[in-house]
Design an enzyme around this catalytic site. Structure first.
Site, PDB file in Angstrom:
ATOM      1  N   ASP A   3       0.845  -1.198   0.000  1.00  0.00           N
ATOM      2  CA  ASP A   3       0.000   0.000   0.000  1.00  0.00           C
ATOM      3  C   ASP A   3       0.873   1.238   0.000  1.00  0.00           C
ATOM      4  O   ASP A   3       1.793   1.344   0.821  1.00  0.00           O
ATOM      5  CB  ASP A   3      -0.852   0.057   1.280  1.00  0.00           C
ATOM      6  N   GLY A  29      -0.323  -3.609   3.975  1.00  0.00           N
ATOM      7  CA  GLY A  29      -0.951  -2.298   3.965  1.00  0.00           C
ATOM      8  C   GLY A  29      -0.209  -1.344   4.873  1.00  0.00           C
ATOM      9  O   GLY A  29       0.898  -0.901   4.584  1.00  0.00           O
ATOM     10  N   SER A  30      -0.825  -1.069   6.011  1.00  0.00           N
ATOM     11  CA  SER A  30      -0.268  -0.088   6.934  1.00  0.00           C
ATOM     12  C   SER A  30       1.052  -0.555   7.538  1.00  0.00           C
ATOM     13  O   SER A  30       1.823   0.257   8.047  1.00  0.00           O
ATOM     14  CB  SER A  30      -1.276   0.158   8.059  1.00  0.00           C
ATOM     15  N   LYS A  90      -7.824   0.783  -5.410  1.00  0.00           N
ATOM     16  CA  LYS A  90      -9.035   0.250  -4.792  1.00  0.00           C
ATOM     17  C   LYS A  90     -10.287   0.976  -5.260  1.00  0.00           C
ATOM     18  O   LYS A  90     -10.303   2.198  -5.365  1.00  0.00           O
ATOM     19  CB  LYS A  90      -8.945   0.386  -3.269  1.00  0.00           C
TER      20      LYS A  90
END
EC number: 4.3.3.6
Lengths: 301, 197
Positions: free
Chosen positions: A31, A242-243, A88
């Site tokens: 991400d 992701g994070s 997304k």
């Protein structure tokens, strides 16, 4: 196949969509929210980046409606890197997906991390040239997404938490349900299809092959090289982070470490080596402490 | 005969099964000592910048270059073609290749994923119908040296005429993915190269 059956070239076939995911296997998709982060990801050896406006941890912290990213931001990321760029769209938001296709993104993630746009229907993904990846918590959900045209599945975790427990639950569930299907007698597959709420032909195909007909990655809550390697050992064919990277102390080093840990997921010596000196991991939230309505993995039906 | 599949990243499993179906023992190669145990190597499709990065980090770049210089047969599909090229266009500045085939390859030459396509390709040396070739963010070959034979070009569609299959001695490369279609002719052709080497 004879040349007479393929007189011209064709784009957007199931084979090129699913094939694209095959090429990402054994890799890490990261991400990113800026072109600079995308470059860090590419430098670290990411096979693709996921362009989004806010990483899940911030979506969770800030609340509000979460949507497709600004086209300018996606353009900026597309021009910053040479690796594939994913983005997304909200569940059911087929126009966001049309926009992403028109921007030239390489894969659309119809994602529960964004606020759903349709609480009944997902996007008809067959209608697109761009391929789609969708999340799933169990085999039935995965097969419904494939029926709608998803060319890649990611088992869901609880995004933005840094807590890997939901990712393991969902990966074990999907893999376990596939193993169970392979043990059933052929005349039991009709009921299995009914129970899975999935088309019989697809259920039969999975029972025969012992795997999904598309590539399955893992996602949600992966924060360390060991998390990523564990998910690979549990049967993921690659990892979305992701994070976990850009909410950590040293993103460049952590990103590179996770890439190495995925390739050598079965070699504890390598995982030990790459896990040293990474600085702070993302702080994280225990999934159990998140009230039910705020759990993202439960979006999607 | 042992053929290895470079297993740093990409569609390793599909190449392993295509080789198994061609009746040869195939094994993944991720470490220099695993490279020592194989007679030939297949470089799969995948992301060439990732493969380059991992090959450097895990000490495979120089050993593979040396083996290629020593005559080891290698077949590369898509990213594998990029990894075999002496010159890569539109790559990362720090991208390294095994530099075996004297050619200039342009990365993602046909466009982005929405431009990925299937088309017919005829390959010299391999009899039978045209290949039903699958191109995924594929490269093409822009220039070849005098030692390189051009084996195949795209026969139809907007990219007609582009070079997508080449051979130089024991080195073979295709921009498309025969491992995705169940057509074993390219793998069998490579196995024959290995047998004769």
């Amino acid at each position: 196949m004879s040349s007479s059956e393929s007189p011209t070239s064709v784009t957007g076939t199931a084979r090129v969509k699913r094939g694209m995911a095959e090429m990402l296997k054994g890799g890490v998709i990261m991400d990113v929210v800026t072109p600079e982060q995308a470059k860090i990801a590419e430098d670290a050896g990411a096979v693709a980046v996921m362009a989004l406006e806010r990483v899940p941890a911030d979506i969770r912290a800030q609340g509000g409606v979460s949507r497709m990213s600004d086209p300018d931001m996606i353009d900026g990321i597309i021009s910053a890197v040479s690796i594939p760029v994913m983005a997304k769209a909200r569940i059911g938001h087929f126009v966001e997906a049309q926009v992403l296709q028109s921007l030239g993104v390489d894969y659309v993630d119809e994602s529960e991390v964004l606020t759903p746009a349709d609480y009944a229907n997902h996007i008809d993904k067959w209608a697109f040239t761009v391929p789609f990846v969708c999340g799933a918590t169990n085999l039935g959900e995965a097969l419904r997404r494939i029926t709608e045209g998803a060319a890649m599945i990611r088992s869901k975790g609880e995004a933005g938490t840094g807590d890997v427990s939901n990712a393991t639950t969902h990966m074990r569930t999907i893999r376990g349900e596939i193993r169970r299907l392979t043990s059933l007698a052929e005349d039991e597959l009709f009921v299995a299809a009914k129970e899975l709420q999935a088309p019989y032909d697809l259920v039969k195909e999975v029972a025969a092959a012992g795997k999904l007909p598309v590539v399955m990655f893992t996602a949600g809550g992966i924060a360390t090289p060991a998390d990523a390697a564990m998910m690979m050992q549990l049967g993921a064919e690659g990892v979305f982070v992701g994070s976990g990277i850009f909410k950590s102390g040293n993103p460049a080093q952590r990103a590179a470490a996770i890439v190495k840990a995925v390739t050598f997921h079965d070699d504890p010596d390598v995982i030990a080596k790459v896990s040293r000196g990474l600085g702070e991991a993302m702080v994280g939230i225990n999934v159990e402490e998140i009230p039910q309505p705020h759990r993202l993995a439960e979006r999607g039906w | 005969m042992n053929i290895g599949v470079l297993a740093l990243q990409g569609d390793v499993r599909e190449h392993l099964s295509a080789l198994a179906e061609s009746d040869v023992l195939a094994r993944p190669v991720r470490r220099p000592e695993e490279l020592d145990q194989v007679d030939a190597l297949v470089i799969p499709g995948g992301e060439s910048t990732t493969m380059s990065n991992l090959a450097i980090t895990f000490g495979l770049l120089e050993p593979i270059r040396k083996r290629i210089a020593g005559g080891m047969p290698v077949y590369g599909s898509c990213a594998g073609m990029i990894m075999l090229a002496t010159t890569v266009l539109d790559g990362r500045p720090d991208q390294e290749s095994f530099a075996g085939i004297d050619m200039t390859v342009r990365r993602n030459a046909f466009g982005r994923q929405v431009d990925s396509f299937e088309a017919g390709v005829a390959i010299d040396d391999i009899p039978g119908d045209d290949f039903h070739a699958v191109f995924i963010r594929a490269p093409w070959v822009e220039q070849v040296g005098p030692e390189v034979s051009v084996l195949g070009r795209v026969t139809s569609g907007p990219a007609a005429g582009r070079i997508v299959a080449v051979r130089q001695g024991n080195l073979l490369a295709t921009a498309f993915h025969p491992e995705l279609t169940g057509d074993l002719r390219v793998h069998r052709y490579f196995v024959e190269i290995v047998r004769q080497s």
